[in-house]
Design a protein around this motif. Structure first.
Motif, PDB file in Angstrom:
ATOM      1  N   ARG A   1       0.841  -1.202   0.000  1.00 27.91           N
ATOM      2  CA  ARG A   1       0.000   0.000   0.000  1.00 27.91           C
ATOM      3  C   ARG A   1       0.878   1.254   0.000  1.00 27.91           C
ATOM      4  N   GLY A   2       0.654   2.112  -0.965  1.00 27.60           N
ATOM      5  CA  GLY A   2       1.395   3.364  -1.069  1.00 27.60           C
ATOM      6  C   GLY A   2       2.790   3.232  -1.639  1.00 27.60           C
ATOM      7  N   LYS A   3       3.208   2.015  -1.957  1.00 23.94           N
ATOM      8  CA  LYS A   3       4.558   1.781  -2.454  1.00 23.94           C
ATOM      9  C   LYS A   3       4.584   1.857  -3.982  1.00 23.94           C
ATOM     10  N   LEU A   4       5.765   2.211  -4.505  1.00 20.67           N
ATOM     11  CA  LEU A   4       5.936   2.281  -5.951  1.00 20.67           C
ATOM     12  C   LEU A   4       6.343   0.904  -6.465  1.00 20.67           C
ATOM     13  N   CYS A   5       5.500   0.345  -7.339  1.00 20.88           N
ATOM     14  CA  CYS A   5       5.703  -1.010  -7.850  1.00 20.88           C
ATOM     15  C   CYS A   5       5.855  -0.977  -9.367  1.00 20.88           C
TER      16      CYS A   5
ATOM     17  N   LYS B   1      -5.548  -1.757  -7.126  1.00 17.28           N
ATOM     18  CA  LYS B   1      -6.733  -1.820  -6.257  1.00 17.28           C
ATOM     19  C   LYS B   1      -6.325  -1.842  -4.786  1.00 17.28           C
ATOM     20  N   LEU B   2      -5.159  -2.409  -4.505  1.00 15.35           N
ATOM     21  CA  LEU B   2      -4.650  -2.481  -3.126  1.00 15.35           C
ATOM     22  C   LEU B   2      -3.914  -1.200  -2.721  1.00 15.35           C
ATOM     23  N   GLN B   3      -4.047  -0.166  -3.546  1.00 13.40           N
ATOM     24  CA  GLN B   3      -3.538   1.175  -3.271  1.00 13.40           C
ATOM     25  C   GLN B   3      -2.023   1.284  -3.397  1.00 13.40           C
ATOM     26  N   ALA B   4      -1.424   0.392  -4.169  1.00 10.54           N
ATOM     27  CA  ALA B   4      -0.033   0.594  -4.555  1.00 10.54           C
ATOM     28  C   ALA B   4       0.017   1.603  -5.699  1.00 10.54           C
ATOM     29  N   ARG B   5       1.158   2.226  -5.866  1.00  5.33           N
ATOM     30  CA  ARG B   5       1.405   3.099  -7.021  1.00  5.33           C
ATOM     31  C   ARG B   5       2.122   2.252  -8.063  1.00  5.33           C
ATOM     32  N   VAL B   6       1.460   2.023  -9.189  1.00  9.03           N
ATOM     33  CA  VAL B   6       1.909   0.984 -10.114  1.00  9.03           C
ATOM     34  C   VAL B   6       2.323   1.572 -11.463  1.00  9.03           C
TER      35      VAL B   6
ATOM     36  N   ASP C   1      11.114  -1.153 -23.627  1.00  8.88           N
ATOM     37  CA  ASP C   1      11.912  -2.360 -23.765  1.00  8.88           C
ATOM     38  C   ASP C   1      12.694  -2.552 -22.471  1.00  8.88           C
ATOM     39  N   TRP C   2      12.511  -3.708 -21.803  1.00 13.31           N
ATOM     40  CA  TRP C   2      13.205  -3.903 -20.527  1.00 13.31           C
ATOM     41  C   TRP C   2      14.716  -4.019 -20.696  1.00 13.31           C
ATOM     42  N   ARG C   3      15.177  -4.150 -21.941  1.00 10.73           N
ATOM     43  CA  ARG C   3      16.611  -4.130 -22.207  1.00 10.73           C
ATOM     44  C   ARG C   3      17.168  -2.714 -22.193  1.00 10.73           C
ATOM     45  N   LYS C   4      16.271  -1.736 -22.322  1.00 12.37           N
ATOM     46  CA  LYS C   4      16.689  -0.334 -22.341  1.00 12.37           C
ATOM     47  C   LYS C   4      15.749   0.489 -21.454  1.00 12.37           C
ATOM     48  N   PRO C   5      15.695   0.184 -20.162  1.00 10.80           N
ATOM     49  CA  PRO C   5      14.752   0.875 -19.275  1.00 10.80           C
ATOM     50  C   PRO C   5      15.164   2.322 -19.034  1.00 10.80           C
ATOM     51  N   GLY C   6      14.167   3.169 -18.832  1.00  9.24           N
ATOM     52  CA  GLY C   6      14.426   4.597 -18.657  1.00  9.24           C
ATOM     53  C   GLY C   6      13.837   5.146 -17.376  1.00  9.24           C
ATOM     54  N   PHE C   7      14.133   4.536 -16.246  1.00  9.77           N
ATOM     55  CA  PHE C   7      13.605   4.971 -14.964  1.00  9.77           C
ATOM     56  C   PHE C   7      14.717   5.603 -14.116  1.00  9.77           C
ATOM     57  N   LYS C   8      14.303   6.241 -13.060  1.00  8.92           N
ATOM     58  CA  LYS C   8      15.257   6.770 -12.093  1.00  8.92           C
ATOM     59  C   LYS C   8      15.865   5.611 -11.308  1.00  8.92           C
ATOM     60  N   LYS C   9      17.161   5.661 -11.085  1.00 11.01           N
ATOM     61  CA  LYS C   9      17.852   4.582 -10.383  1.00 11.01           C
ATOM     62  C   LYS C   9      17.302   4.392  -8.969  1.00 11.01           C
ATOM     63  N   LYS C  10      17.244   3.141  -8.548  1.00 21.05           N
ATOM     64  CA  LYS C  10      16.849   2.752  -7.192  1.00 21.05           C
ATOM     65  C   LYS C  10      15.492   3.332  -6.796  1.00 21.05           C
ATOM     66  N   SER C  11      14.519   3.269  -7.713  1.00 16.59           N
ATOM     67  CA  SER C  11      13.253   3.967  -7.492  1.00 16.59           C
ATOM     68  C   SER C  11      12.095   3.076  -7.062  1.00 16.59           C
ATOM     69  N   PHE C  12      12.172   1.755  -7.278  1.00 12.61           N
ATOM     70  CA  PHE C  12      11.003   0.908  -7.052  1.00 12.61           C
ATOM     71  C   PHE C  12      11.111   0.134  -5.737  1.00 12.61           C
ATOM     72  N   ASP C  13      10.058   0.253  -4.932  1.00 12.87           N
ATOM     73  CA  ASP C  13       9.991  -0.504  -3.682  1.00 12.87           C
ATOM     74  C   ASP C  13       9.763  -1.991  -3.944  1.00 12.87           C
ATOM     75  N   TYR C  14       8.979  -2.285  -4.992  1.00 10.89           N
ATOM     76  CA  TYR C  14       8.694  -3.657  -5.382  1.00 10.89           C
ATOM     77  C   TYR C  14       8.778  -3.767  -6.901  1.00 10.89           C
TER      78      TYR C  14
ATOM     79  N   ASP D   1      19.033  -4.875 -10.525  1.00 13.82           N
ATOM     80  CA  ASP D   1      20.163  -4.288  -9.802  1.00 13.82           C
ATOM     81  C   ASP D   1      20.137  -2.767  -9.848  1.00 13.82           C
ATOM     82  N   ARG D   2      19.710  -2.244 -10.944  1.00 10.40           N
ATOM     83  CA  ARG D   2      19.755  -0.796 -11.136  1.00 10.40           C
ATOM     84  C   ARG D   2      18.562  -0.060 -10.537  1.00 10.40           C
ATOM     85  N   PHE D   3      17.383  -0.681 -10.544  1.00  8.96           N
ATOM     86  CA  PHE D   3      16.173   0.078 -10.234  1.00  8.96           C
ATOM     87  C   PHE D   3      15.457  -0.329  -8.950  1.00  8.96           C
ATOM     88  N   LEU D   4      15.857  -1.425  -8.308  1.00 11.11           N
ATOM     89  CA  LEU D   4      15.236  -1.776  -7.032  1.00 11.11           C
ATOM     90  C   LEU D   4      15.773  -0.866  -5.931  1.00 11.11           C
ATOM     91  N   ALA D   5      14.865  -0.275  -5.167  1.00 12.07           N
ATOM     92  CA  ALA D   5      15.261   0.643  -4.101  1.00 12.07           C
ATOM     93  C   ALA D   5      15.907  -0.124  -2.942  1.00 12.07           C
TER      94      ALA D   5
END
Length: 225
Positions: free
Chosen positions: A75-79, A95-100, A131-144, A165-169
């Motif tokens: 709940r409330g976590k970035l997934c 539906k469980l109030q995660a940020r997805v 493409d998950w081979r070329k992801p464009g997210f902020k590093k260490k950003s996802f709780d799940y 390795d790069r994006f899991l918080a």
């Protein structure tokens, strides 16, 4: 252009899969003429375009049950839902109030994912074509980071492990539903060799839509490096 023409013929008709997961009812819309869609995609001779996304796989059902069981944690976590397909696990988490953030390589899958969020009256995840081979997210950003049956080809291990390795918080968790098949049996040992902590949560026979499989649910967390 050919891909869009082929798909637009399919959008004119659809069918729906009815599911019940931990007491929750879901209606998942998908293209109606699956046989024709498979044939047309095969003719394009692009393996990344094979429409695995048109099915709801047993791995996603087991992962969905786990999300419901652990609703307080997300709940409330970035997934990040990796390879979200028609969007079932994305919708459950939302539906469980995660940020997805729901990611898929195929835009048609995201189209139906968005339709399914409306159909089930669930807050819409952020649907991202990438493409998950070329992801464009902020590093260490996802709780799940979530995934259902993503290791169906051996070549996916390297890009997916780099993404983890790069994006899991820090303190984050990865939950993966994976059917018991030969192609992915060494994946978990490989993660351990890279310093990850790997735990099999449960193994269960799952029937979902027209599919039936023994599915393992895995938890991967950072270990001491």
């Amino acid at each position: 252009i050919l891909r869009n023409i082929c798909f637009n013929r399919q959008v004119m008709g659809h069918d729906s899969i009815r599911l019940q997961i931990s007491g929750q009812k879901w209606l998942i819309k998908r293209p109606a003429d699956l046989e024709t869609l498979w044939t047309e995609m095969d003719e394009l001779d692009q393996d990344e375009r094979i429409p695995y996304w048109v099915e709801v796989w047993p791995a996603s059902k087991l992962l969905g049950e786990w999300l419901i069981k652990n609703k307080q944690d997300i709940r409330g976590k970035l997934c990040l839902d990796l390879g979200c397909g028609l969007g079932l696990t994305s919708l459950i988490a939302s539906k469980l109030q995660a940020r997805v953030i729901a990611l898929d390589y195929i835009w048609q899958a995201l189209y139906f994912g968005r339709q399914n969020s409306l159909l089930n009256e669930v807050p819409s995840p952020l649907w991202v074509q990438m493409d998950w081979r070329k992801p464009g997210f902020k590093k260490k950003s996802f709780d799940y980071i979530l995934g259902s049956d993503v290791f169906y080809e051996r070549r996916f291990f390297e890009p997916i492990s780099r993404l983890f390795d790069r994006f899991l918080a820090p303190g984050g968790k990865i939950w993966l539903g994976d059917p018991d098949r030969t192609v992915s049996r060494d994946v978990w040992t490989r993660f351990k060799s890279l310093g990850w902590q790997v735990r099999k949560i449960v193994s269960q026979k799952i029937k979902c839509s027209s599919q039936k499989a023994t599915v393992n649910l895995w938890e991967i967390t950072p270990g001491p490096r």
